[in-house]
Design a protein around this motif. Structure first.
Motif, mmCIF file in Angstrom:
data_model
loop_
_atom_site.group_PDB
_atom_site.id
_atom_site.type_symbol
_atom_site.label_atom_id
_atom_site.label_comp_id
_atom_site.label_asym_id
_atom_site.label_seq_id
_atom_site.Cartn_x
_atom_site.Cartn_y
_atom_site.Cartn_z
ATOM 1 N N LEU A 10 0.739 -1.155 0.085
ATOM 2 C CA LEU A 10 -0.109 0.139 0.055
ATOM 3 C C LEU A 10 0.914 1.065 -0.120
ATOM 4 O O LEU A 10 0.629 2.295 -0.693
ATOM 5 N N VAL A 11 2.133 1.223 0.786
ATOM 6 C CA VAL A 11 2.733 2.376 0.857
ATOM 7 C C VAL A 11 3.395 2.916 -0.607
ATOM 8 O O VAL A 11 3.384 3.864 -1.164
ATOM 9 N N VAL A 12 4.220 1.522 -0.979
ATOM 10 C CA VAL A 12 4.512 1.654 -2.665
ATOM 11 C C VAL A 12 3.611 2.187 -3.514
ATOM 12 O O VAL A 12 3.913 2.934 -4.315
ATOM 13 N N GLY A 13 2.556 1.580 -3.415
ATOM 14 C CA GLY A 13 1.598 1.799 -4.500
ATOM 15 C C GLY A 13 0.989 3.082 -4.438
ATOM 16 O O GLY A 13 0.888 3.895 -5.379
ATOM 17 N N PHE A 14 0.413 3.412 -3.420
ATOM 18 C CA PHE A 14 0.029 4.811 -3.125
ATOM 19 C C PHE A 14 1.147 5.802 -3.284
ATOM 20 O O PHE A 14 0.778 6.964 -3.950
ATOM 21 N N GLY A 15 2.188 5.601 -2.994
ATOM 22 C CA GLY A 15 3.258 6.722 -2.769
ATOM 23 C C GLY A 15 3.873 6.864 -4.437
ATOM 24 O O GLY A 15 3.997 7.810 -4.992
ATOM 25 N N ALA A 16 3.611 5.861 -5.228
ATOM 26 C CA ALA A 16 3.924 5.817 -6.621
ATOM 27 C C ALA A 16 2.926 6.515 -7.610
ATOM 28 O O ALA A 16 3.241 7.499 -8.283
ATOM 29 N N PHE A 17 1.615 6.275 -6.895
ATOM 30 C CA PHE A 17 0.544 7.149 -7.690
ATOM 31 C C PHE A 17 0.617 8.666 -7.340
ATOM 32 O O PHE A 17 0.488 9.242 -8.241
ATOM 33 N N ALA A 18 1.003 8.808 -5.876
ATOM 34 C CA ALA A 18 1.240 10.436 -5.602
ATOM 35 C C ALA A 18 2.238 10.989 -6.610
ATOM 36 O O ALA A 18 1.996 12.150 -6.995
ATOM 37 N N TYR A 19 3.121 10.369 -6.455
ATOM 38 C CA TYR A 19 4.378 10.935 -7.420
ATOM 39 C C TYR A 19 3.810 11.267 -9.048
ATOM 40 O O TYR A 19 3.955 12.467 -9.645
ATOM 41 N N SER A 20 3.151 10.407 -9.762
ATOM 42 C CA SER A 20 2.758 10.465 -10.943
ATOM 43 C C SER A 20 1.378 11.503 -11.192
ATOM 44 O O SER A 20 1.601 12.144 -11.958
ATOM 45 N N ALA A 21 0.515 11.388 -10.115
ATOM 46 C CA ALA A 21 -0.322 12.392 -10.012
ATOM 47 C C ALA A 21 0.042 13.740 -10.048
ATOM 48 O O ALA A 21 -0.588 14.648 -10.506
ATOM 49 N N ASN A 22 0.821 13.973 -9.086
ATOM 50 C CA ASN A 22 1.605 15.246 -8.921
ATOM 51 C C ASN A 22 2.371 15.813 -10.207
ATOM 52 O O ASN A 22 2.204 17.209 -10.290
ATOM 53 N N LYS A 23 2.761 15.155 -10.895
ATOM 54 C CA LYS A 23 3.421 15.520 -12.270
ATOM 55 C C LYS A 23 2.390 16.136 -13.090
ATOM 56 O O LYS A 23 2.594 16.952 -13.853
ATOM 57 N N ARG A 24 1.328 15.265 -13.390
ATOM 58 C CA ARG A 24 0.317 15.358 -13.959
ATOM 59 C C ARG A 24 -0.540 16.607 -13.698
ATOM 60 O O ARG A 24 -1.122 17.493 -14.380
ATOM 61 N N TRP A 25 -0.463 16.806 -12.258
ATOM 62 C CA TRP A 25 -1.285 18.165 -11.673
ATOM 63 C C TRP A 25 -0.291 19.489 -12.240
ATOM 64 O O TRP A 25 -0.799 20.381 -12.516
ATOM 65 N N ARG A 26 0.859 19.474 -12.007
ATOM 66 C CA ARG A 26 1.809 20.433 -12.257
ATOM 67 C C ARG A 26 1.992 20.781 -13.695
ATOM 68 O O ARG A 26 1.902 21.860 -14.041
ATOM 69 N N LEU A 27 1.681 19.732 -14.498
ATOM 70 C CA LEU A 27 1.634 19.791 -15.956
ATOM 71 C C LEU A 27 0.237 20.698 -16.443
ATOM 72 O O LEU A 27 0.252 21.340 -17.421
ATOM 73 N N LEU A 28 -0.867 20.227 -15.839
ATOM 74 C CA LEU A 28 -2.143 20.835 -15.812
ATOM 75 C C LEU A 28 -2.173 22.342 -15.775
ATOM 76 O O LEU A 28 -2.623 23.160 -16.450
ATOM 77 N N ARG A 29 -1.207 22.766 -14.730
ATOM 78 C CA ARG A 29 -1.012 24.220 -14.002
ATOM 79 C C ARG A 29 -0.476 25.095 -15.175
ATOM 80 O O ARG A 29 -0.605 26.201 -14.882
ATOM 81 N N ILE A 30 0.209 24.599 -16.321
ATOM 82 C CA ILE A 30 0.825 25.451 -17.117
ATOM 83 C C ILE A 30 -0.193 25.965 -18.028
ATOM 84 O O ILE A 30 0.151 26.774 -18.912
ATOM 85 N N GLY A 31 -1.306 25.417 -17.993
ATOM 86 C CA GLY A 31 -2.255 26.086 -18.890
ATOM 87 C C GLY A 31 -2.907 27.470 -18.806
ATOM 88 O O GLY A 31 -2.841 28.047 -17.427
ATOM 89 N N ALA A 32 -3.376 28.204 -19.695
ATOM 90 C CA ALA A 32 -3.901 29.401 -19.580
ATOM 91 C C ALA A 32 -5.102 29.422 -18.259
ATOM 92 O O ALA A 32 -5.742 28.305 -18.397
ATOM 93 N N PRO A 33 -5.445 30.492 -17.743
ATOM 94 C CA PRO A 33 -6.619 30.380 -16.801
ATOM 95 C C PRO A 33 -7.969 30.246 -17.578
ATOM 96 O O PRO A 33 -8.142 30.539 -18.552
ATOM 97 N N ALA A 34 -8.797 29.786 -16.929
ATOM 98 C CA ALA A 34 -10.440 29.574 -17.461
ATOM 99 C C ALA A 34 -11.200 29.696 -16.126
ATOM 100 O O ALA A 34 -10.898 28.730 -15.391
ATOM 101 N N ASN A 35 -12.279 30.323 -16.224
ATOM 102 C CA ASN A 35 -13.164 30.406 -15.027
ATOM 103 C C ASN A 35 -14.240 29.142 -15.244
ATOM 104 O O ASN A 35 -15.035 29.313 -15.977
ATOM 105 N N ARG A 36 -14.341 27.994 -14.364
ATOM 106 C CA ARG A 36 -15.072 26.980 -14.400
ATOM 107 C C ARG A 36 -15.546 26.642 -13.372
ATOM 108 O O ARG A 36 -15.830 25.446 -12.662
ATOM 109 N N PHE A 37 -15.799 27.661 -12.362
ATOM 110 C CA PHE A 37 -16.186 27.469 -10.841
ATOM 111 C C PHE A 37 -17.298 28.386 -10.592
ATOM 112 O O PHE A 37 -17.676 28.591 -9.322
#
Length: 343
Positions: A10-37
């Motif tokens: 569980l530690v390795v599995g969720f740790g590896a996923f957190a690492y990958s998800a964080n990279k995808r999140w950081r990549l998402l944030r390079i995009g231009a702003p958009a109001n969707r809230f």
């Protein structure tokens, strides 16, 4: 059932996923702003209709039904996965509310077995469309078949574990193996395993348990690198959809000024897409439905919205580190919000 191994898993599995998800999140944030809230009530309603009820899937009766079954199956079987993980530490663990002899536990056992079988049928339907019927809008690749294989194996492993556990319980109670209405799939499996000796039965039971437990974590870690990332991004993507009338193009603010300054009116660089567009790239399932409904594609032109989206997503992934570093250098703190006047 090996608590230390499960803890490490569980530690390795969720740790590896957190690492990958964080990279995808950081990549998402390079995009231009958009109001969707904004318009939260409308967004919640659309999310219920299109993410959970999956109304658009009904355009494709067989494939749509298979998709809905698998989606609901993931929701129904999530507690089951948590139960199995917990049983590595305590074999009597049932998530506190799903006790086998209680009405809630019996109802859940029946629901779980029914959906395990339905998910198997749904996955086999997609195998048929990809391998045998070979629908033109679908791209046959190894990744899709591997994911379907994992889903099938997880469901079968769960049924195998139940069947072996039921046989073991019958032997410990010196009772006759019989059909249990609350666990139909497991009951069928127990008849298959009833002739096995105790040693073989223990091996089969452990095999079913660990196969399901490990494959769930493997599947989770494959998501950020495959088209099945939509399992995670689908619901938030629907929530953030454009609520304007279909086909309405957003207005270009200060068009004359941009022309005078010779600025780009459209998109020249990947980071000029909004964060929502990048989320769209993440969520693409490569199903080809966008091409089915594209007027240009229908006229025989070579434009393929599906392949255009895939190419953009692949470019993002291939240049991920450079784009993240460049975005961080330009903006100390990027944000996905915009003033309420923005589209």
């Amino acid at each position: 059932m090996g608590p230390m191994f499960m803890l490490l898993l569980l530690v390795v599995g969720f740790g590896a996923f957190a690492y990958s998800a964080n990279k995808r999140w950081r990549l998402l944030r390079i995009g231009a702003p958009a109001n969707r809230f904004d318009r939260i009530a409308d967004r919640a309603r659309a999310t219920w209709n299109y993410a959970f009820l999956q109304l658009r899937m009904r355009r494709y009766p067989i494939a749509g039904l298979a998709h809905m079954v698998i989606f609901l199956g993931f929701i129904v079987l999530l507690p089951r996965t948590l139960i199995l993980w917990g049983r590595a530490f305590d074999e009597s663990f049932n998530l506190w509310v799903f006790e086998p002899e209680g009405s809630i536990g019996k109802a859940y056992s029946l629901l779980k077995d029914v959906f395990a079988v339905l998910v198997v049928l749904g996955a086999l339907t997609f195998v048929y469309f990809r391998v045998i019927k070979k629908l033109g809008r679908l791209t046959l690749n190894v990744e899709g078949l591997v994911i379907l294989g994992i889903i099938l194996t997880m469901m079968i492993a769960d049924i195998v574990y139940d069947g072996a556990s039921m046989v073991r319980a019958s032997r410990e109670a010196s009772a006759t193996v019989g059909f249990h209405a609350w666990e139909p799939a497991g009951s069928v499996a127990q008849f298959v395993f009833s002739a096995f000796p105790d040693t073989a039965l223990a091996v089969i039971r452990h095999l079913g348990f660990w196969t399901h437990s490990i494959l769930v974590l493997l599947f989770l870690n494959l998501l950020p690198y495959s088209k099945h990332f939509h399992i995670i991004t689908g619901v938030p993507n629907v929530f953030a959809q454009n609520l304007d009338s279909p086909g309405r193009l957003p207005t270009i603010e200060d068009m004359d000024g941009k022309l005078e300054r010779e600025e780009t009116l459209g998109i020249r660089r990947i980071e000029q897409f909004s964060w929502k567009s990048i989320l769209d790239f993440y969520t693409c399932t490569e199903c080809g439905r966008c091409s089915d409904h594209c007027p240009a594609t229908k006229t025989g032109k070579k434009l393929s919205p599906k392949h255009f989206t895939i190419d953009l997503r692949n470019f993002l992934y291939e240049n991920q580190e450079e784009l993240i570093a460049e975005g961080a250098a330009k903006n100390g703190a990027l944000t996905i919000r915009m003033p309420s006047t923005a589209k």
